[in-house]
Write a protein that holds these residues in place. Structure first.
Motif, PDB file in Angstrom:
ATOM      1  N   ILE A   1       6.767   1.818 -10.827  1.00  8.74           N
ATOM      2  CA  ILE A   1       7.170   1.602  -9.393  1.00  8.74           C
ATOM      3  C   ILE A   1       8.125   0.291  -9.274  1.00  8.74           C
ATOM      4  N   PRO A   2       9.301   0.452  -8.653  1.00 14.61           N
ATOM      5  CA  PRO A   2      10.225  -0.728  -8.296  1.00 14.61           C
ATOM      6  C   PRO A   2       9.569  -1.723  -7.575  1.00 14.61           C
TER       7      PRO A   2
ATOM      8  N   LEU B   1      -6.256   0.216  -4.107  1.00 13.33           N
ATOM      9  CA  LEU B   1      -7.680  -0.427  -4.145  1.00 13.33           C
ATOM     10  C   LEU B   1      -8.266  -0.727  -5.390  1.00 13.33           C
ATOM     11  N   LEU B   2      -7.958   0.052  -6.309  1.00 16.52           N
ATOM     12  CA  LEU B   2      -8.188  -0.273  -7.664  1.00 16.52           C
ATOM     13  C   LEU B   2      -7.592  -1.732  -8.363  1.00 16.52           C
ATOM     14  N   ILE B   3      -6.292  -1.743  -7.933  1.00 16.88           N
ATOM     15  CA  ILE B   3      -5.589  -2.779  -8.484  1.00 16.88           C
ATOM     16  C   ILE B   3      -6.260  -4.056  -7.866  1.00 16.88           C
TER      17      ILE B   3
ATOM     18  N   PHE C   1       0.829  -1.230  -0.098  1.00 16.40           N
ATOM     19  CA  PHE C   1       0.022  -0.044  -0.039  1.00 16.40           C
ATOM     20  C   PHE C   1       0.922   1.120  -0.077  1.00 16.40           C
ATOM     21  N   LYS C   2       1.962   1.287   0.597  1.00 17.05           N
ATOM     22  CA  LYS C   2       2.889   2.439   0.396  1.00 17.05           C
ATOM     23  C   LYS C   2       3.668   2.745  -0.952  1.00 17.05           C
ATOM     24  N   ARG C   3       3.529   1.633  -1.720  1.00 22.85           N
ATOM     25  CA  ARG C   3       4.143   1.868  -2.941  1.00 22.85           C
ATOM     26  C   ARG C   3       2.834   2.267  -4.059  1.00 22.85           C
ATOM     27  N   TYR C   4       1.842   1.622  -3.753  1.00 21.57           N
ATOM     28  CA  TYR C   4       0.818   2.105  -4.793  1.00 21.57           C
ATOM     29  C   TYR C   4      -0.264   3.143  -4.263  1.00 21.57           C
TER      30      TYR C   4
END
Length: 468
Positions: free
Chosen positions: A455-456, A271-273, A263-266
Motif C-alpha cells: 500500500i503506498p 484494527l489488527l494493525i 483507515f481508508k488505506r487499510y
C-alpha cells in the motif's frame, strides 16, 4: 558465495550509514531519549532513594502517559505555524526548537525541586517535561519520515534508536554517576546530588538544540492536504463567515483527514494493525518501570549500576540497534519485528533469575547487556514499521497516533507494577512481564498474513542532495 562477494554485500549494507541524515537522526534521537528517563526510571530511583513508597512511585509513572496522548495535539505540529520561527526555519525545525527550549526550562525546574518538601512541585515540572518531550517526539518522527525515501528508513530508524538508547543510558547511568560524584562514598540520600545531576541533564539537551539549528528542513509533498483544506474552505464559505470557514476547514484537514486516510488505506486490517501496535512493547515497558527500584531493593549501588551494568548495556544497545538496521535491510521489517518481540519477552526471564540470586554484579551485567541488545533490534524494527504506515502530509499526526497507541495500554498496566511487586514479589513480576510478551508473536503473524502489502504510504519529495 565467495568471501569477496560476502564482504562486498556487507560493505553495501553498511554504506547507508554514511549519509549525513543518519548522523542528524542519531543526534536528534539523543535529544528525544534523554527526557524520557528523567520522568521514568531515573525519577523512580530518585524517589525511592528519597524514601517515597513503591506504590506512589508506580502511580507517579502515569506522568509518562503524556506520551500516549500526544496524538491529541499532533495536528498542531502538522498544520500550525509558529510565528517568526516557522518563516525562518521551516515547520518541522521550528517546532523542534520550541519543544527543546521548553524541555531545558522544565528539567531545570525539576533540578530545583525537593520531592520530600513538595512532591507536587516536582510532579508539575515532570509533567511539563513529559508534554514537551512528547511534542519533540512528534516533530522528530515527522522530520525523520520526511527526510529520506523509504529505502533509507531502516538506517534512519537504527541511527535514531542508537541515539535514543544512548541518551537513555546517559539519563540513567550518567545521572546516577553524577549523583554519586557529588559526595563519593556516601550511599545516603543526598538531595543536592540529584539536583546537580538533573541540571547537567538540562545542559545536555543543547545537543538537540544545536542539531536542529544546523539541520535542513525536509521537502514534503503536502499538495493533497492543502488542496483539501482549500476546497473545503471555499465550500464552507458559502454557509459561514470566512474566519469560521477557515477554522473549520483547518480543523478537519489537521485532525480528521489523517485518520480517514489511514483507515481508508487499510480498511478492516487497520484494527489488527492497531492491536499489534498497542501490545508490541508491553513486556519491556511493564518491566522497565520497576527496574531501577529492583536494583535498589537488591542492594546495588549507584556506582555498580552506572559503571558495570550500564556500560555493557550501552555497548550492546549500540550493537543491537546497528545490527537491527542491517537485518531490516536484509530480511525485511516483519521478520525482524517478530525476532525483536521474541528476544524482549525471553530476556525478561533473566531478571527473574536475578531476583532469585540477589546481589550479583556479573550476572546483572550480562542480563542488562542481553536485554539492551534485544531492545535495540526490536525498537529499530518497530520504528521502521510505524514509519511505513504513514502518509505524506499527515506523517506527524499519524505517527503520533500510532506511537501513542503503542504506549497507552502498556503504561496503564505498568502503573500497577509497584502494587504487584508488593503482593507477589519480584520473581513472579518478571516472569509475568515475560509471559505477556508472547501473544505479540501471534499478532505479528496475523498482521503479516492478513494485512495487504504494497500500500503506498507516502510520497516524500526527496532527492540525493537532500539525503546526502
Amino acid at each position: 558465495m565467495s568471501a569477496t562477494g560476502i564482504a562486498q554485500r556487507t560493505l553495501d549494507a553498511l554504506s547507508v550509514y554514511r549519509h549525513k541524515r543518519v548522523l542528524i537522526l542519531l543526534l536528534l534521537g539523543f535529544s528525544a531519549g534523554l527526557p524520557l528517563m528523567l520522568v521514568f526510571s531515573t525519577l523512580s530511583f530518585w524517589l525511592r532513594e528519597a524514601g517515597v513508597d513503591r506504590t506512589s512511585i508506580g502511580y507517579f509513572s502515569w506522568i509518562a502517559l503524556a506520551y500516549a496522548f500526544k496524538w491529541a495535539w499532533s495536528p498542531l505540529v502538522d498544520r500550525l505555524s509558529i510565528p517568526i520561527l516557522t518563516r525562518l526555519m521551516g515547520r518541522r525545525r521550528s517546532w523542534m526548537l520550541f519543544a527543546q527550549l521548553v524541555l531545558v526550562s522544565a528539567i531545570v525546574g525539576m533540578s530545583m525541586s525537593d520531592p520530600l518538601a513538595d512532591l507536587n512541585r516536582l510532579a508539575i515540572f515532570a509533567m511539563l517535561v513529559a508534554f514537551a518531550s512528547a511534542t519533540q517526539d512528534i516533530v522528530i518522527d515527522a522530520f525523520r519520515i520526511e527526510s529520506a525515501p523509504e529505502k533509507m528508513q531502516a538506517a534512519l530508524a537504527a541511527a535514531y534508536q542508537v541515539g535514543y538508547r544512548s541518551a537513555m543510558i546517559v539519563a540513567t547511568a550518567g545521572a546516577l554517576t553524577i549523583a554519586a560524584w557529588v559526595e563519593p562514598g556516601n550511599d545516603e540520600y543526598n538531595l543536592k546530588a540529584w539536583q546537580i545531576s538533573y541540571a547537567v541533564m538540562a545542559a545536555l539537551m543543547f545537543v538537540g538544540v544545536l542539531t536542529t539549528l544546523f539541520s535542513r528542513e525536509p521537502v514534503v509533498d503536502t499538495k493533497e492536504a492543502d488542496d483539501t483544506e482549500l476546497a473545503l474552505k471555499q465550500k464552507l464559505s458559502q454557509r459561514y463567515p470566512k474566519p469560521i470557514a477557515a477554522s473549520l476547514s483547518w480543523i478537519y484537514t489537521a485532525s480528521v483527514l489523517p485518520f480517514i486516510d489511514f483507515f481508508k488505506r487499510y480498511g478492516r486490517s487497520a484494527l489488527l494493525i492497531l492491536l499489534l501496535i498497542s501490545c508490541y512493547r508491553i513486556s519491556d515497558i511493564v518491566m522497565g518501570i520497576m527496574a531501577n527500584v529492583f536494583y535498589v531493593d537488591m542492594g546495588f549501588t549507584k556506582e555498580e549500576i552506572a559503571y558495570l551494568s550500564k556500560i555493557y548495556g550501552l555497548i550492546m544497545t549500540l550493537v543491537g540497534a546497528a545490527f537491527g538496521g542491517i537485518l531490516l535491510a536484509r530480511f525485511g521489517t516483519m521478520k525482524i519485528l517478530f525476532l525483536g518481540a521474541l528476544l524482549v519477552a525471553v530476556t525478561n526471564l533473566l531478571f527473574a533469575y536475578q531476583a532469585m540470586i540477589g546481589h550479583n554484579v556479573p550476572f546483572l551485567t550480562i542480563a542488562i547487556s542481553i536485554d539492551n541488545f534485544s531492545a535495540g533490534i526490536a525498537t529499530a524494527a518497530f520504528i521502521a514499521y510505524l514509519s511505513s504506515l504513514t502518509s505524506s502530509g499527515y506523517s506527524a499526526t499519524q505517527y503520533a497516533l500510532l506511537s501513542s497507541i503503542m504506549l497507552l495500554f502498556p503504561k496503564f498496566i505498568a502503573g500497577f507494577s509497584g502494587a504487584y511487586v508488593d503482593t507477589y514479589g519480584y520473581v513472579n513480576f518478571f516472569v509475568g512481564a515475560s509471559i505477556i510478551g508472547f501473544p505479540v508473536l501471534l499478532l505479528i503473524h496475523l498482521v503479516n498474513k492478513y494485512v495487504p502489502h504494497g500500500i503506498p504510504a507516502k510520497s516524500v519529495l526527496t532527492d540525493e542532495n537532500q539525503v546526502s
